[in-house]
Each structure stands twice: as C-alpha cells, then as structure tokens.
Scaffold this active site. Structure first.
Site, PDB file in Angstrom:
ATOM      1  N   THR A   1      91.323  61.794  63.971  1.00 44.81           N
ATOM      2  CA  THR A   1      89.453  61.211  64.463  1.00 44.81           C
ATOM      3  C   THR A   1      88.261  60.804  63.081  1.00 44.81           C
ATOM      4  OG1 THR A   1      87.677  62.380  65.623  1.00 44.81           O
ATOM      5  CG2 THR A   1      88.669  63.490  63.887  1.00 44.81           C
TER       6      THR A   1
ATOM      7  N   ALA B   1      84.864  66.504  69.794  1.00 47.66           N
ATOM      8  CA  ALA B   1      86.041  65.994  69.703  1.00 47.66           C
ATOM      9  C   ALA B   1      86.304  67.613  68.171  1.00 47.66           C
ATOM     10  CB  ALA B   1      86.438  65.367  67.857  1.00 47.66           C
TER      11      ALA B   1
ATOM     12  N   ARG C   1      93.635  70.492  59.057  1.00 48.22           N
ATOM     13  CA  ARG C   1      93.325  71.285  60.080  1.00 48.22           C
ATOM     14  C   ARG C   1      94.744  70.481  61.287  1.00 48.22           C
ATOM     15  NH1 ARG C   1      92.799  67.044  62.845  1.00 48.22           N
ATOM     16  NH2 ARG C   1      91.773  64.687  62.230  1.00 48.22           N
ATOM     17  N   GLY C   2      94.668  70.964  63.035  1.00 48.97           N
ATOM     18  CA  GLY C   2      95.340  70.932  63.981  1.00 48.97           C
ATOM     19  C   GLY C   2      94.608  69.546  64.592  1.00 48.97           C
TER      20      GLY C   2
ATOM     21  N   GLY D   1      88.881  70.062  65.649  1.00 52.96           N
ATOM     22  CA  GLY D   1      90.416  70.851  64.737  1.00 52.96           C
ATOM     23  C   GLY D   1      90.609  71.323  64.491  1.00 52.96           C
TER      24      GLY D   1
ATOM     25  N   ALA E   1      82.534  68.253  65.656  1.00 58.54           N
ATOM     26  CA  ALA E   1      81.866  67.283  65.445  1.00 58.54           C
ATOM     27  C   ALA E   1      81.443  66.586  67.097  1.00 58.54           C
ATOM     28  CB  ALA E   1      83.254  66.032  64.884  1.00 58.54           C
TER      29      ALA E   1
ATOM     30  N   ASP F   1      94.902  65.369  66.174  1.00 63.72           N
ATOM     31  CA  ASP F   1      95.539  64.234  65.000  1.00 63.72           C
ATOM     32  C   ASP F   1      93.810  63.530  64.628  1.00 63.72           C
ATOM     33  OD1 ASP F   1      97.920  62.480  67.049  1.00 63.72           O
ATOM     34  OD2 ASP F   1      96.025  61.731  65.221  1.00 63.72           O
TER      35      ASP F   1
ATOM     36  N   CYS G   1      92.447  60.934  68.368  1.00 61.61           N
ATOM     37  CA  CYS G   1      93.696  62.487  68.425  1.00 61.61           C
ATOM     38  C   CYS G   1      94.514  61.596  70.320  1.00 61.61           C
ATOM     39  CB  CYS G   1      92.187  63.504  70.121  1.00 61.61           C
ATOM     40  SG  CYS G   1      91.416  63.705  68.931  1.00 61.61           S
TER      41      CYS G   1
ATOM     42  N   GLY H   1      86.454  72.495  62.600  1.00 65.85           N
ATOM     43  CA  GLY H   1      86.205  73.087  63.946  1.00 65.85           C
ATOM     44  C   GLY H   1      85.937  72.168  64.947  1.00 65.85           C
TER      45      GLY H   1
END
Lengths: 221, 306
Positions: free
Chosen positions: A81, A143, A76-77, A145, A158, A79, A174, A156
């Site tokens: 988490t 968050a 996923r995109g 991603g 969180a 950073d 992140c 998706g």
C-alpha cells in the site's frame, strides 16, 4: 469504558512511527500504559505487508528515487500500500484481551468506525466481504493492515482524505486491481483535524474507549 | 516434547496461514518468545513459544495454510538436545486434540492466548481424574441405589455398554450379597481419592458431592463421585463446518414446501400383484410406487422434480 491515550504525531516518517509503535506495544504488554491511538501523516512511502508480493510494486527503484517515495517492509498483515500527504493514518494500539480476542471482530469494528465517520460527512461507505477496508462505489477509500503481538494491535488504517491518488499508480494496492478514491474525490472538502476528530470519536464508540489526550506530547523518549 | 499449534484467532476463524518462521529448527527459544507469524485476513500475528527449550521439528512450511489446532512444530523442553535437521513436511498433519488440560477451542471469548499447552496450565475444563474410576457414567437410578444401600460400585460387575453398571447389575449384586453388603463395604478394594481412610466409619469420609444422610450405621463404603460422563469436545473439521454453513444457508434461502396428495393406489397394488414375479428381489413396493408416481406427476404438471 477503557482509557485510551490519543497521540497526534503530525508528519512523521514511516520508520520512526514503526519504532514508536513497537515501543508502545511493549509498554502496553507490561500494562505500563493504557490503550493508545496514534494519528500520523507519512511522507510518500510504499510499504509491503507480510502477505505482500513484490510484483505488486509497479515502479522501479529508479522511479521511486526520482519521485522521493520511500519503501519499507512492514510486519503488518495485508499486501502492498501507499501512504502520503493528505492521508489520515491511524494506529490503534489496543489490548484485544480487554475487548475481544477475535481478529475478525477487530477488523470489522475498525471498518465500522471509519464507515460511521464518513457518514457524518455524507459519504456512503461500505465494507466488502473478502476485501477488508472501506469502499465507496467500488473504490477503496480506506486501507487496513494490522499486526498482533500477544493480542496487542499495531498498525491500523489509512483513510484517504485529500491524498494525491496518482501515487497509487505505482502499486497494485493490496494486490487488487480495484480503483482507489478519497474524500476529496468523493466531493467532500474537510480539514484533516475535522476528520481526525470524527474518526477518533467513532473508534471510541466502537471499541468502548474513553479518549484522553496523551500527557507526553507527540514523541516518546 | 511440547506441541505448538495453530491458534484460533477469532470465533469464525477456522484456519491460518503460517507466513514466517522466526526461529529455525535446532535453535533455542525462550518461553513466550515469538516463534512464528501467522496471517488471517489483513492481520499478521506473532505467536509465542509455549515453552522454553529447543525448536525440534518444523512441521508446516512458510506460506502454508492449515486448520486451527494443527500441530505446526514441536519444542523440546529445557535440557533437550538440539535435534538433527528437521523433516519439514509440506502437507499439514491432521489436527490433533490439544494436549491434556487445555480446553478445546470453543467460542473466541474463551480462547486462551497463543498456545500454552503446559501440563500445569489451568485445568478448569477437565475434572480432576479419579484414580479408581467406574467405567462410563453412572445413571441417576444407579447412583441413588448406591447411596441408599452403601454399595461400592467397584465391586459390581457392569454389563452395560462399555462396562457400565446398570440398575440390573446393582440389583443382581445386592441379591447375591444379601446381608454381606455391609461387610463388603467395609473393605473396599480400591479407594477413590475422596475417601479419608477406607475403614473410617465417620460420615465425613464421603466425598463432597455425595448426598448426606441415608447413611447406614455400618462402615461407609467410599461412594463414587457423581461426575459427569467423560466428554471430549471436538472442533468441527473444516469440511463439516462448510457443510453446516451450506445446509443452514440452503434452509434460509430456499422455500421449503411439502405437498400432500391423496391417491387411490388400488390399481397400483393390483398391478404389483400381477407383476411381482417378474420383478427381482430388490424391486419392492415402494420402488414401484415411486416410479408410477413419477409418471403420474410428469403427466399432470410441469413441476420440476428430482
């Protein structure tokens, strides 16, 4: 309105959910299944996204082992988490070609869905420019991603409902040194089922979806 | 050789970061097989290969951010030999116009899925090329004259910009031809694609777009297509985009005020007449006025000026 199958995976490991998502994305690509929305609770896990930097992991392998925190690299995109009990993790698997071919718009609509859901619990949440996610008083409550393959989304958001926020000490979430918060920390006690139901409804509104319960309960063979 | 470009993932997205190459130079790829990943905001996207073949050149390194439409790699199509190790340049090459037929990235709604710049791809944005094109667009009056008098535009010398045929050109042609217009029309040099047979006298030889009627009984010249001027849509460069944004922002947030003062500048004119020999050529009337106005303004008020 497009049909969307809702799947409640209960407590599922990150890797297993990851594989399940990949399988569903392929089936969505071939048109075999409609849009999907997965809800899951992960056991303690720290994940690294494609924009991730290992320097943002503040715990040694030793500590991760002792605290039983798993670690995965994800496609996923975003950073780094943390996911864990008390956190509502949502994975919409949507074909953006049928909605909007715009990743920015997708993120904004997902943020808005969470913001609208939180307002139903009287939590004033906002989005921040240049900081994707949902924020309450400068602290991140949700968050995000996303991964995209042929315009099909996976991963998706969180949302911290009653997450034990101490676990975030092991990462720089992140890559931002901003605090994290949860619904509980914001003074709201709500059951996971309640929150899930409200979030699902708001996602349906923002993405013009008709939510239906998936026929195969939970797991896919 | 197919260009692989950085796609546009959304309306306001002007660039993307190439996070990972999924294939190496020299490796074979299938069409639609994931070739590389890019990242925008919190979204990581797999970009598939536009063609089956061999990945030849990798032009953008992992971690680099480039503007949309930048060529990031080249794939040689089926049958191509694997190339020698690539020269992976650090800097992004300048954005190139998409290959033929692919529409330029307009708003996201029209954006095509990750690059498919095949020659056979839908050519909805590009008009079918005419084999005998007249230089530049045709003005309505020229078009009308051509229709009315059955002129083969290819016979007319264009003296307008870019070789365009102007009204004067047509008039000149007509008077030079006189009654020979019909004969000329009967044997056109170059045929446009729409003409059935050049000699055919049937009115149906005219292209679909041409207006009916007004056709002389003589042999019809193939009428030029009334196609729109050849245009190419170019996306805004990143700098232009930012300039535009800042200009609009400035307009929206700054109070724009225009003040008007009436001033009798007779003394100024007299001063100038007295001083003009002393000023060099480049100092003109307006320069002096500006300077004197500045002095006046400064003395009169504390307004800021620039």
């Amino acid at each position: 309105m497009r049909k969307c199958e809702l799947r409640n995976l209960g407590c599922t490991g990150y890797a297993e959910a990851y594989e399940l998502q990949r399988a569903l994305v392929e089936r969505r690509k071939s048109g075999e299944i409609p849009d999907q929305l997965l809800f899951v609770e992960h056991p303690h896990v720290i994940t690294l996204g494609r924009n991730g930097h290992m320097e943002n992991l503040l715990a040694s392998e030793e500590i991760l082992r002792r605290t039983s925190i798993a670690f995965y690299e994800s496609n996923r995109g975003g950073d780094i988490t943390y996911h864990g009990p008390g956190q509502l993790v949502g994975y919409p698997i949507i074909d953006l070609r049928e909605w909007k071919r715009d990743v920015g718009a997708y993120l904004r609509a997902m943020e808005q869905s969470v913001i609208d859901a939180l307002s139903e619990f009287n939590i004033a949440a906002v989005r921040m420019d240049k900081a994707t996610g949902v924020w309450v008083d400068g602290a991140k409550i949700c968050a995000m991603g996303v991964h995209l393959s042929r315009w099909i989304t996976s991963h998706g958001f969180a949302l911290n409902v009653s997450t034990d926020l101490r676990y975030f000490q092991y990462i720089v979430p992140c890559g931002l040194s901003k605090p994290v918060t949860s619904m509980e920390a914001a003074g709201v006690r709500a059951s996971r089922e309640q929150v899930q139901s409200v979030v699902a409804r708001q996602l349906a509104v923002n993405f013009d979806l008709e939510m239906v319960q998936a026929t195969e309960m939970g797991r896919i063979q | 050789m197919i260009d692989v470009i950085m796609p546009q993932m959304g309306e306001s997205i002007v660039e993307g970061t190439l996070t990972r190459w999924l294939k190496k130079a020299g490796e074979r790829v299938e069409r639609d097989e994931p070739l590389f990943e890019i990242s925008t905001d919190k979204v990581d996207t797999e970009i598939p290969s536009p063609a089956a073949g061999v990945l030849q050149e990798v032009l953008v390194e992992e971690g680099k951010t480039v503007a949309i439409n930048t060529v990031v790699a080249r794939v040689s199509e089926e049958g191509g030999e694997a190339a020698a190790p690539p020269a992976a340049e650090a800097a992004a090459p300048p954005p190139s116009a998409p290959p033929e037929g692919t529409p330029a990235p307009a708003p996201a709604a029209a954006a095509p899925p990750p690059p498919a710049p095949e020659p056979q791809a839908d050519a909805t944005a590009e008009p079918a090329p005419a084999s005998a094109e007249v230089a530049g667009p045709i003005s309505p009056i020229v078009r009308k004259m051509v229709r009315e008098f059955n002129i083969d535009l290819n016979q007319v010398r264009g003296t307008g910009a870019g070789g365009r045929v102007t009204k004067t050109d047509v008039e000149g042609y007509m008077s030079a031809q006189g009654t020979k217009t019909a004969q000329q029309a009967a044997t056109p040099q170059a045929a446009t694609p729409q003409a059935a047979t050049p000699q055919a006298a049937t009115p149906q030889a005219a292209p679909a777009q041409a207006a009916p009627a007004a056709a002389a009984p003589q042999a019809q010249a193939p009428l030029p297509r009334s196609e729109p001027a050849k245009t190419r849509v170019e996306p805004l460069s990143n700098m232009r985009q930012k300039i535009a944004e800042h200009m609009i922002f400035s307009q929206q947030t700054s109070a724009f005020v225009t003040t008007v003062h009436k001033v009798d500048i007779t003394p100024v004119a007299k001063l100038r007449a007295r001083q003009k020999e002393q000023f060099q050529q480049q100092y003109g009337f307006s320069q002096l006025t500006c300077r004197l106005s500045q002095e006046l303004w400064r003395k009169r008020s504390g307004h800021s000026r620039s």
